[in-house]
Design a protein around this motif. Sequence first.
Motif, PDB file in Angstrom:
ATOM      1  N   UNK A 110       0.719  -1.191  -0.070  1.00 10.77           N
ATOM      2  CA  UNK A 110       0.037   0.014  -0.008  1.00 10.77           C
ATOM      3  C   UNK A 110       0.941   1.212   0.017  1.00 10.77           C
ATOM      4  N   UNK A 111       1.779   1.140   0.632  1.00  8.50           N
ATOM      5  CA  UNK A 111       2.884   2.383   1.043  1.00  8.50           C
ATOM      6  C   UNK A 111       3.431   2.638  -0.325  1.00  8.50           C
ATOM      7  N   UNK A 112       3.857   1.629  -1.181  1.00  4.42           N
ATOM      8  CA  UNK A 112       4.580   1.964  -2.339  1.00  4.42           C
ATOM      9  C   UNK A 112       3.504   2.415  -3.553  1.00  4.42           C
ATOM     10  N   UNK A 113       2.316   1.664  -3.700  1.00  2.00           N
ATOM     11  CA  UNK A 113       1.462   2.111  -4.400  1.00  2.00           C
ATOM     12  C   UNK A 113       0.941   3.507  -4.223  1.00  2.00           C
ATOM     13  N   UNK A 114       0.311   3.994  -2.995  1.00  2.00           N
ATOM     14  CA  UNK A 114      -0.182   4.985  -2.679  1.00  2.00           C
ATOM     15  C   UNK A 114       0.844   6.379  -2.338  1.00  2.00           C
ATOM     16  N   UNK A 115       1.764   6.104  -1.973  1.00  2.00           N
ATOM     17  CA  UNK A 115       2.638   7.220  -1.579  1.00  2.00           C
ATOM     18  C   UNK A 115       4.070   7.356  -2.504  1.00  2.00           C
ATOM     19  N   UNK A 116       4.703   6.243  -2.609  1.00  2.00           N
ATOM     20  CA  UNK A 116       6.012   6.317  -3.109  1.00  2.00           C
ATOM     21  C   UNK A 116       6.257   6.474  -4.513  1.00  2.00           C
ATOM     22  N   UNK A 117       5.392   5.610  -5.156  1.00  2.00           N
ATOM     23  CA  UNK A 117       5.361   5.821  -6.821  1.00  2.00           C
ATOM     24  C   UNK A 117       4.664   7.155  -6.994  1.00  2.00           C
ATOM     25  N   UNK A 118       3.732   7.696  -6.557  1.00  2.00           N
ATOM     26  CA  UNK A 118       2.907   9.218  -7.106  1.00  2.00           C
ATOM     27  C   UNK A 118       3.823  10.050  -6.737  1.00  2.00           C
ATOM     28  N   UNK A 119       4.600  10.023  -5.691  1.00  2.00           N
ATOM     29  CA  UNK A 119       5.601  11.222  -5.354  1.00  2.00           C
ATOM     30  C   UNK A 119       6.875  11.107  -6.037  1.00  2.00           C
ATOM     31  N   UNK A 120       7.262  10.102  -6.588  1.00  2.00           N
ATOM     32  CA  UNK A 120       8.544   9.758  -7.287  1.00  2.00           C
ATOM     33  C   UNK A 120       9.698   9.423  -6.279  1.00  2.00           C
ATOM     34  N   UNK A 121       9.253   8.918  -4.988  1.00  2.00           N
ATOM     35  CA  UNK A 121      10.230   8.451  -3.891  1.00  2.00           C
ATOM     36  C   UNK A 121      10.840   7.112  -4.360  1.00  2.00           C
ATOM     37  N   UNK A 122      11.554   6.956  -5.392  1.00  2.00           N
ATOM     38  CA  UNK A 122      12.063   5.791  -5.767  1.00  2.00           C
ATOM     39  C   UNK A 122      13.325   5.175  -4.947  1.00  2.00           C
ATOM     40  N   UNK A 123      13.881   6.123  -4.169  1.00  2.00           N
ATOM     41  CA  UNK A 123      14.836   5.557  -3.253  1.00  2.00           C
ATOM     42  C   UNK A 123      14.453   5.522  -1.647  1.00  2.00           C
ATOM     43  N   UNK A 124      13.233   5.209  -1.690  1.00  2.00           N
ATOM     44  CA  UNK A 124      12.568   5.207  -0.335  1.00  2.00           C
ATOM     45  C   UNK A 124      12.005   3.670  -0.314  1.00  2.00           C
ATOM     46  N   UNK A 125      12.244   2.756   0.685  1.00  2.00           N
ATOM     47  CA  UNK A 125      12.162   1.380   0.632  1.00  2.00           C
ATOM     48  C   UNK A 125      12.352   0.943   2.031  1.00  2.00           C
ATOM     49  N   UNK A 126      11.541  -0.480   2.463  1.00  2.00           N
ATOM     50  CA  UNK A 126      11.608  -0.974   3.550  1.00  2.00           C
ATOM     51  C   UNK A 126      12.912  -1.748   3.633  1.00  2.00           C
ATOM     52  N   UNK A 127      13.662  -2.089   2.709  1.00  2.00           N
ATOM     53  CA  UNK A 127      14.941  -2.748   2.823  1.00  2.00           C
ATOM     54  C   UNK A 127      16.005  -1.611   2.115  1.00  2.00           C
ATOM     55  N   UNK A 128      17.134  -1.818   2.663  1.00  2.00           N
ATOM     56  CA  UNK A 128      18.376  -1.124   2.107  1.00  2.00           C
ATOM     57  C   UNK A 128      18.566  -1.256   0.771  1.00  2.00           C
ATOM     58  N   UNK A 129      18.931  -0.356  -0.055  1.00  2.00           N
ATOM     59  CA  UNK A 129      19.260  -0.528  -1.419  1.00  2.00           C
ATOM     60  C   UNK A 129      20.480   0.242  -1.575  1.00  2.00           C
ATOM     61  N   UNK A 130      21.494  -0.101  -2.245  1.00  2.00           N
ATOM     62  CA  UNK A 130      22.854   0.393  -2.732  1.00  2.00           C
ATOM     63  C   UNK A 130      22.376   1.706  -3.461  1.00  2.00           C
ATOM     64  N   UNK A 131      23.161   2.484  -3.306  1.00  2.00           N
ATOM     65  CA  UNK A 131      24.500   2.745  -1.967  1.00  2.00           C
ATOM     66  C   UNK A 131      23.481   3.166  -0.845  1.00  2.00           C
TER      67      UNK A 131
END
Length: 461
Positions: A177-198
């Motif tokens: 729900x977080x990814x679909x309703x907030x992260x994708x619409x706002x373009x927060x591609x580097x916000x996630x529940x698990x770490x992503x390099x760098x």
Amino acid sequence: MTSPFEALLPSTERALLHRVATAQSEGRSPSLVGAVARDGRRVWSGARSCVDGHVPDADTQYRIGSLTKTFTAVLVLRLRDEGLLDLGDPLEKHLPGTGVGEVTIAQLLGHSAGLAAESPAPWWERTPGSLRPKLGDVLGERPMLHPVGRRHHYSNPGYTLLGSLIEAVRAEPWEAVLRRDILEPLGLGRTSTQPQAPHAAGWAVHPWADVMMPEPAQDLGLMAPAGQLWSTASDLCRFAGFLAEGDDRVLSAESVREMRTPSVPLEAGDWESGYGLGLQIVRRGGRTLIGHTGSLPGFVACLWVSVEEGVAGVALANATSGPLTGAVAADLVRIVVEAEPRLPEPWRPMREVDESLLELAGPWYWGTSGFGLKLVADRGLELYPLKGNGRGSRFRAPEDGDGWIGLDGYFAGETLRVVRRADRSVDHLDLGSFAFTREPYDPAADVPGGVDQGGWRGLQA
């Protein structure tokens, strides 16, 4: 969202970098990233690191801890705006069987539900969420510590309940729900529940020696909605713009303003901070900042936004304690606002004039107290005292022709109506039952209680 500022002045950028460098050095953090946004657009970022040649940037992920709660609160407000729940609903209505179902959704959002601050042992931030597979494991045997709704008591389990509420209503995992309703619409591609390099690694720095120890990065399981997220300074600058202005793809400006409004009484003696719905509200240097702090073992984070001045500050560090990121983020805002104050919008006259509204402009009297009523853009009105600190408010234009609704101040939510005589001339203004007349106690107007027939007089012997 665009900004009228192409770049900060070199002197401002130097002052910002100095603040970040000082915080990293004095706070003894392996690294620290700072960033500033103006009107939702990142205009500066800077960083310091203990490793030469490995300085992080605004795209490096750090864990942001309780800043996650703001994202969770946005998801709950979306459910409310879609009519799927009401903030006054008891939790039991949508998430039965918790044992604390009498608390309301609003109380959980504002930390006034009376719940404990933490889950039972072992320390949830340094142990895997799999140790707490059920809500009962998060709440424990004594989940309630205070009377419901009576005081602010910060609660991580409270936001765990909100995450489970979102999953129950949406019938989807909180992360999806977080990814679909907030992260994708706002373009927060580097916000996630698990770490992503760098991404930065979390460290504990010895309080009495210049040595470090790695901190574990646990998956928080059910408690993820209270503190799981990783993000970057760049993404948080973009999120700051949303918290200031809203975005109809995610949450309206009106609902975001509701999040920024204090929801619970202040703690005794604390006149510098409060809490809205998933947002902290603080006073720093004479200005109001909204946002959130965050910490998990190995990381501290902060995002502050001055909505009035359109400036946001972000500070992220990878140390369990030491750098005061809340103070750093507030200072980044202060440096920019003081060095390069925001230019006011040019004054422009209205395109069209409504004569029926124009006749309302000017002085009015509530009893003997003088007020000015000003016609502003979009058919709005502003009422303000002519002397002293009286009761004033802004009013939005009516949608149904039945009066203006107060937006702030004493008359917030109250209705301002024009009372006319049979010949359609204005008799008085009715504001929450108060009568405002063109003259003090105008004998020609319908003043409640009437006006003495003898009129005004001097002292008589």
